[in-house]
Scaffold this motif. Structure first.
Motif, mmCIF file in Angstrom:
data_model
loop_
_atom_site.group_PDB
_atom_site.id
_atom_site.type_symbol
_atom_site.label_atom_id
_atom_site.label_comp_id
_atom_site.label_asym_id
_atom_site.label_seq_id
_atom_site.Cartn_x
_atom_site.Cartn_y
_atom_site.Cartn_z
ATOM 1 N N LEU A 1 8.979 6.813 11.331
ATOM 2 C CA LEU A 1 8.845 7.764 10.210
ATOM 3 C C LEU A 1 7.734 7.721 9.569
ATOM 4 O O LEU A 1 7.235 8.510 8.661
ATOM 5 C CB LEU A 1 9.803 7.161 9.151
ATOM 6 N N LEU A 2 6.715 6.748 10.008
ATOM 7 C CA LEU A 2 5.494 6.842 9.289
ATOM 8 C C LEU A 2 4.576 8.247 9.522
ATOM 9 O O LEU A 2 4.362 8.349 10.930
ATOM 10 C CB LEU A 2 4.632 5.528 9.685
ATOM 11 N N VAL A 3 4.073 8.936 8.472
ATOM 12 C CA VAL A 3 3.092 9.919 8.807
ATOM 13 C C VAL A 3 1.679 9.460 8.723
ATOM 14 O O VAL A 3 0.881 9.794 9.473
ATOM 15 C CB VAL A 3 3.483 10.908 7.632
ATOM 16 N N ALA A 4 1.281 8.630 7.713
ATOM 17 C CA ALA A 4 -0.022 8.282 7.404
ATOM 18 C C ALA A 4 0.200 7.094 6.506
ATOM 19 O O ALA A 4 1.059 7.015 5.581
ATOM 20 C CB ALA A 4 -0.993 9.260 7.084
ATOM 21 N N PRO A 5 -0.922 6.127 6.291
ATOM 22 C CA PRO A 5 -1.989 5.871 7.316
ATOM 23 C C PRO A 5 -1.628 5.037 8.318
ATOM 24 O O PRO A 5 -0.839 4.338 8.208
ATOM 25 C CB PRO A 5 -3.200 5.117 6.326
ATOM 26 N N GLU A 6 -2.505 5.308 9.488
ATOM 27 C CA GLU A 6 -1.873 4.559 10.486
ATOM 28 C C GLU A 6 -2.064 3.234 10.790
ATOM 29 O O GLU A 6 -1.353 2.324 11.204
ATOM 30 C CB GLU A 6 -3.067 5.250 11.783
ATOM 31 N N TRP A 7 -3.189 2.641 9.753
ATOM 32 C CA TRP A 7 -3.379 1.206 9.925
ATOM 33 C C TRP A 7 -2.122 0.406 9.136
ATOM 34 O O TRP A 7 -1.851 -0.832 9.522
ATOM 35 C CB TRP A 7 -4.591 0.824 8.878
ATOM 36 N N ASN A 8 -1.201 1.304 8.561
ATOM 37 C CA ASN A 8 -0.170 0.557 8.079
ATOM 38 C C ASN A 8 0.758 -0.196 9.082
ATOM 39 O O ASN A 8 1.485 -1.190 8.846
ATOM 40 C CB ASN A 8 0.784 1.512 7.141
ATOM 41 N N LEU A 9 0.700 0.286 10.476
ATOM 42 C CA LEU A 9 1.656 -0.107 11.270
ATOM 43 C C LEU A 9 1.096 -1.645 11.695
ATOM 44 O O LEU A 9 1.656 -2.286 12.527
ATOM 45 C CB LEU A 9 1.674 0.713 12.707
ATOM 46 N N SER B 1 0.902 -1.042 -0.062
ATOM 47 C CA SER B 1 -0.104 -0.083 -0.088
ATOM 48 C C SER B 1 0.945 1.290 0.025
ATOM 49 O O SER B 1 2.035 1.197 0.442
ATOM 50 C CB SER B 1 -1.075 0.169 1.251
ATOM 51 N N THR B 2 0.311 2.507 -0.393
ATOM 52 C CA THR B 2 1.309 3.640 -0.612
ATOM 53 C C THR B 2 0.902 4.332 0.881
ATOM 54 O O THR B 2 -0.134 4.500 1.360
ATOM 55 C CB THR B 2 0.748 4.679 -1.694
ATOM 56 N N TYR B 3 2.323 4.379 1.665
ATOM 57 C CA TYR B 3 2.219 5.140 2.868
ATOM 58 C C TYR B 3 3.129 6.191 2.806
ATOM 59 O O TYR B 3 3.956 6.349 1.979
ATOM 60 C CB TYR B 3 2.589 3.936 3.952
ATOM 61 N N ILE B 4 2.863 7.035 3.851
ATOM 62 C CA ILE B 4 3.801 8.206 3.714
ATOM 63 C C ILE B 4 4.713 8.346 4.965
ATOM 64 O O ILE B 4 4.388 8.073 5.971
ATOM 65 C CB ILE B 4 2.746 9.369 3.859
ATOM 66 N N VAL B 5 5.921 8.455 4.304
ATOM 67 C CA VAL B 5 7.023 8.626 5.409
ATOM 68 C C VAL B 5 7.502 10.126 5.372
ATOM 69 O O VAL B 5 7.383 10.776 4.514
ATOM 70 C CB VAL B 5 8.258 7.743 5.329
ATOM 71 N N LYS B 6 8.112 10.467 6.427
ATOM 72 C CA LYS B 6 8.812 11.745 6.723
ATOM 73 C C LYS B 6 9.752 12.096 5.693
ATOM 74 O O LYS B 6 10.385 11.401 5.166
ATOM 75 C CB LYS B 6 9.207 12.005 8.269
ATOM 76 N N ASN B 7 9.997 13.464 5.561
ATOM 77 C CA ASN B 7 10.836 14.170 4.509
ATOM 78 C C ASN B 7 10.802 13.355 3.281
ATOM 79 O O ASN B 7 11.942 13.007 2.534
ATOM 80 C CB ASN B 7 12.252 13.508 5.004
#
Length: 304
Positions: free
Chosen positions: A271-279, A217-223
């Motif tokens: 580093l994860l910004v979103a989505p939270e369910w990725n964790l 899934s596409t997840y968003i990490v910092k920087n």
């Protein structure tokens, strides 16, 4: 458990090697033409400074040490056979001599290593590289992981992958000519994605001679550029439900012989910004199993 509704990697390895076989992730200090300025300095919009192997701490390219440390840790006790997996950035993007040296270091680090798996970009595959990789086939299982992400060229440009679908299919042709297994990497939830894009991507994969598939899934990490898009509300992360539905589409329309290497990408927690369910990997794996069972879906059910 019941029957497996798609081809699990663990099962495939067990059948192939006769027992449980695990991957050792290696950071070998490679870079990427999408970062060093050859194509771009920005990298793909979802990729952070360290490449996909965020979970590996880099140490002077001490490949042998990384393997020894892994084998001496609790993880090294979980199997007797291992695959040296070159994970970060583009692991064929160097001189042939340097690449060979790095692969050799890994393969010679332990007699428990039975395979070599190399993650790279389609535009970093040449005939010479394929020959080099094929030279290990008499002793090792060899596979190459190629990022495709999407078959939509516009989204490809938007995520700044800096290669075309043609580059991908051409790289697959070269590798298959030398009998090297190819694992494609695709992402669900990229910006501007429609269900047609998912459909086209699956069709594209089915038309390439690939042996394995990784779905993230596409997840968003910092920087990352994607993080900036998210903060500016230019990108909305997908829901778990959207992911599972599209995952089911991919699996059911996929060639039933392809091995599924994974269905969830692990973002580093810090580093994860979103989505939270990725964790929550369990949510993804269990949710997917439940969905397949309830609707009686399985790999290749709608494959033509």
């Amino acid at each position: 458990e019941g029957k497996q509704r798609y081809n699990h990697l663990n099962t495939y390895y067990k059948e192939k090697f006769g027992e449980r076989t695990l991957k050792i992730c290696i950071d070998a200090g490679f870079t990427c033409p999408n970062r060093d300025g050859k194509l771009s300095t920005k990298g793909c919009i979802f990729c952070s400074e360290k490449g996909s192997g965020e979970l590996i701490k880099f140490s002077d390219c001490q490949i042998t040490n990384q393997i020894t440390n892994f084998l001496n840790s609790y993880r090294g006790k979980r199997a007797n056979k291992f695959i040296a997996y070159f994970q970060n950035f583009s692991n064929t993007y160097d001189t042939l001599e340097n690449s060979k040296n790095k692969y050799d270091l890994a393969l010679n680090a332990s007699n428990k290593i039975v395979g070599l798996s190399v993650a790279t970009r389609p535009d970093c595959i040449t005939e010479d590289i394929a020959k080099l990789l094929a030279s290990y086939l008499d002793k090792y299982d060899v596979s190459v992981e190629l990022g495709l992400q999407t078959a939509n060229e516009d989204i490809g440009n938007l995520i700044n992958r800096c290669y075309s679908n043609y580059d991908f299919s051409y790289a697959v042709k070269i590798l298959r000519k030398y009998n090297i297994d190819v694992i494609a990497h695709i992402m669900i939830g990229l910006p501007n994605e429609t269900s047609k894009d998912i459909k086209d991507t699956v069709e594209f994969i089915n038309n390439c001679d690939i042996q394995g598939l990784k779905i993230h899934s596409t997840y968003i990490v910092k920087n990352t550029i994607l993080a900036n898009m998210y903060y500016k509300k230019e990108y909305i992360p997908i829901s778990l439900e959207y992911y599972l539905d599209n995952l089911a589409y991919v699996i059911t329309h996929l060639n039933p012989n392809i091995i599924i290497h994974r269905i969830s990408g692990d973002a580093p927690k810090d580093l994860l910004v979103a989505p939270e369910w990725n964790l929550h990997k369990k949510w993804i794996l269990n949710g997917f199993d439940k969905l397949l069972k309830e609707k009686d879906l399985y790999q290749g059910k709608f494959y033509k």
